[in-house]
Write a protein that holds these residues in place. Structure first.
Motif, PDB file in Angstrom:
ATOM      1  N   GLN A 263     -41.763  -2.371 -26.042  1.00 28.03           N
ATOM      2  CA  GLN A 263     -40.515  -2.681 -26.737  1.00 28.03           C
ATOM      3  C   GLN A 263     -39.912  -1.484 -27.474  1.00 28.03           C
ATOM      4  OE1 GLN A 263     -39.033  -5.738 -26.249  1.00 28.03           O
ATOM      5  NE2 GLN A 263     -40.775  -6.003 -24.878  1.00 28.03           N
ATOM      6  N   ASP A 264     -40.499  -0.295 -27.346  1.00 26.64           N
ATOM      7  CA  ASP A 264     -39.928   0.910 -27.956  1.00 26.64           C
ATOM      8  C   ASP A 264     -38.639   1.270 -27.220  1.00 26.64           C
ATOM      9  OD1 ASP A 264     -39.633   3.118 -29.567  1.00 26.64           O
ATOM     10  OD2 ASP A 264     -41.465   4.123 -28.898  1.00 26.64           O
ATOM     11  N   LEU A 265     -37.626   1.683 -27.940  1.00 30.36           N
ATOM     12  CA  LEU A 265     -36.349   2.062 -27.332  1.00 30.36           C
ATOM     13  C   LEU A 265     -36.438   3.440 -26.704  1.00 30.36           C
ATOM     14  CD1 LEU A 265     -33.844   0.830 -30.053  1.00 30.36           C
ATOM     15  CD2 LEU A 265     -34.474  -0.305 -27.925  1.00 30.36           C
ATOM     16  N   ILE A 266     -35.769   3.612 -25.576  1.00 25.89           N
ATOM     17  CA  ILE A 266     -35.718   4.895 -24.872  1.00 25.89           C
ATOM     18  C   ILE A 266     -34.333   5.497 -25.099  1.00 25.89           C
ATOM     19  CG2 ILE A 266     -35.856   6.026 -22.627  1.00 25.89           C
ATOM     20  CD1 ILE A 266     -38.516   4.910 -23.752  1.00 25.89           C
ATOM     21  N   ILE A 267     -34.312   6.707 -25.654  1.00 28.38           N
ATOM     22  CA  ILE A 267     -33.081   7.377 -26.085  1.00 28.38           C
ATOM     23  C   ILE A 267     -32.899   8.675 -25.295  1.00 28.38           C
ATOM     24  CG2 ILE A 267     -31.848   8.315 -28.095  1.00 28.38           C
ATOM     25  CD1 ILE A 267     -32.617   5.395 -28.477  1.00 28.38           C
ATOM     26  N   SER A 268     -31.655   8.980 -24.908  1.00 29.03           N
ATOM     27  CA  SER A 268     -31.394  10.258 -24.231  1.00 29.03           C
ATOM     28  C   SER A 268     -31.603  11.397 -25.226  1.00 29.03           C
ATOM     29  CB  SER A 268     -29.977  10.290 -23.653  1.00 29.03           C
ATOM     30  OG  SER A 268     -29.017  10.186 -24.665  1.00 29.03           O
ATOM     31  N   SER A 269     -32.210  12.483 -24.740  1.00 31.01           N
ATOM     32  CA  SER A 269     -32.572  13.585 -25.643  1.00 31.01           C
ATOM     33  C   SER A 269     -31.510  14.674 -25.744  1.00 31.01           C
ATOM     34  CB  SER A 269     -33.887  14.217 -25.193  1.00 31.01           C
ATOM     35  OG  SER A 269     -33.704  14.888 -23.967  1.00 31.01           O
ATOM     36  N   GLY A 270     -30.557  14.688 -24.832  1.00 36.50           N
ATOM     37  CA  GLY A 270     -29.527  15.718 -24.865  1.00 36.50           C
ATOM     38  C   GLY A 270     -29.964  17.023 -24.227  1.00 36.50           C
TER      39      GLY A 270
ATOM     40  N   PHE B 202     -36.575  10.327 -24.754  1.00 35.92           N
ATOM     41  CA  PHE B 202     -37.731  10.210 -25.636  1.00 35.92           C
ATOM     42  C   PHE B 202     -37.818   8.785 -26.150  1.00 35.92           C
ATOM     43  CE2 PHE B 202     -34.273  11.321 -28.449  1.00 35.92           C
ATOM     44  CZ  PHE B 202     -34.482  10.539 -29.578  1.00 35.92           C
ATOM     45  N   ALA B 203     -39.025   8.385 -26.560  1.00 35.56           N
ATOM     46  CA  ALA B 203     -39.242   7.064 -27.146  1.00 35.56           C
ATOM     47  C   ALA B 203     -38.911   7.133 -28.629  1.00 35.56           C
ATOM     48  CB  ALA B 203     -40.680   6.622 -26.932  1.00 35.56           C
ATOM     49  N   ASN B 204     -38.150   6.181 -29.114  1.00 40.52           N
ATOM     50  CA  ASN B 204     -37.637   6.211 -30.479  1.00 40.52           C
ATOM     51  C   ASN B 204     -38.738   6.186 -31.540  1.00 40.52           C
ATOM     52  OD1 ASN B 204     -35.401   6.181 -32.321  1.00 40.52           O
ATOM     53  ND2 ASN B 204     -35.902   4.045 -32.725  1.00 40.52           N
ATOM     54  N   ASN B 205     -39.679   5.270 -31.460  1.00 36.04           N
ATOM     55  CA  ASN B 205     -40.709   5.129 -32.499  1.00 36.04           C
ATOM     56  C   ASN B 205     -41.804   6.173 -32.412  1.00 36.04           C
ATOM     57  OD1 ASN B 205     -39.418   2.887 -33.573  1.00 36.04           O
ATOM     58  ND2 ASN B 205     -40.619   1.449 -32.379  1.00 36.04           N
ATOM     59  N   THR B 206     -42.267   6.467 -31.204  1.00 36.72           N
ATOM     60  CA  THR B 206     -43.429   7.341 -31.047  1.00 36.72           C
ATOM     61  C   THR B 206     -43.064   8.795 -30.769  1.00 36.72           C
ATOM     62  OG1 THR B 206     -43.597   6.913 -28.683  1.00 36.72           O
ATOM     63  CG2 THR B 206     -44.811   5.435 -30.167  1.00 36.72           C
ATOM     64  N   GLY B 207     -41.849   9.049 -30.291  1.00 37.22           N
ATOM     65  CA  GLY B 207     -41.423  10.413 -29.987  1.00 37.22           C
ATOM     66  C   GLY B 207     -41.924  10.940 -28.654  1.00 37.22           C
TER      67      GLY B 207
END
Length: 90
Positions: free
Chosen positions: A53-60, A20-25
């Motif tokens: 430039q939004d960070l991409i985070i693993s969602s689990g 998921f994208a950190n800022n926008t979800g």
């Protein structure tokens, strides 16, 4: 394994991670493309908001990556019919 480990880089085309994208979800799946300095994020709805430039985070959501690992940041994106094609830099 007991005496060795196997690894798969997130940039490998066999790699697919729920993210998921950190800022926008915005949610999607990271997909490697066999390039050392980039991979893609696909299956992102056209209704989602995307920011450079939004960070991409693993969602689990998968079995391999737990939630909260930063995989990269958005470098470019474009709308393609009903989903975005997003370029990510690790």
């Amino acid at each position: 394994y007991k005496y060795f480990s196997k690894i798969l880089l997130i940039t490998d085309k066999r790699s697919k991670v729920s993210v998921f994208a950190n800022n926008t979800g915005a949610v999607g799946i990271s997909i490697g493309k066999n390039k050392i300095n980039s991979f893609n994020m696909g299956y992102v709805s056209h209704l989602s908001k995307i920011e450079n430039q939004d960070l991409i985070i693993s969602s689990g959501q998968g079995l391999i990556f737990p939630e909260g690992f930063c995989l990269g940041k958005i470098k470019k994106f474009k709308l393609d019919n009903l989903s975005y094609k997003i370029g990510i830099e690790p």
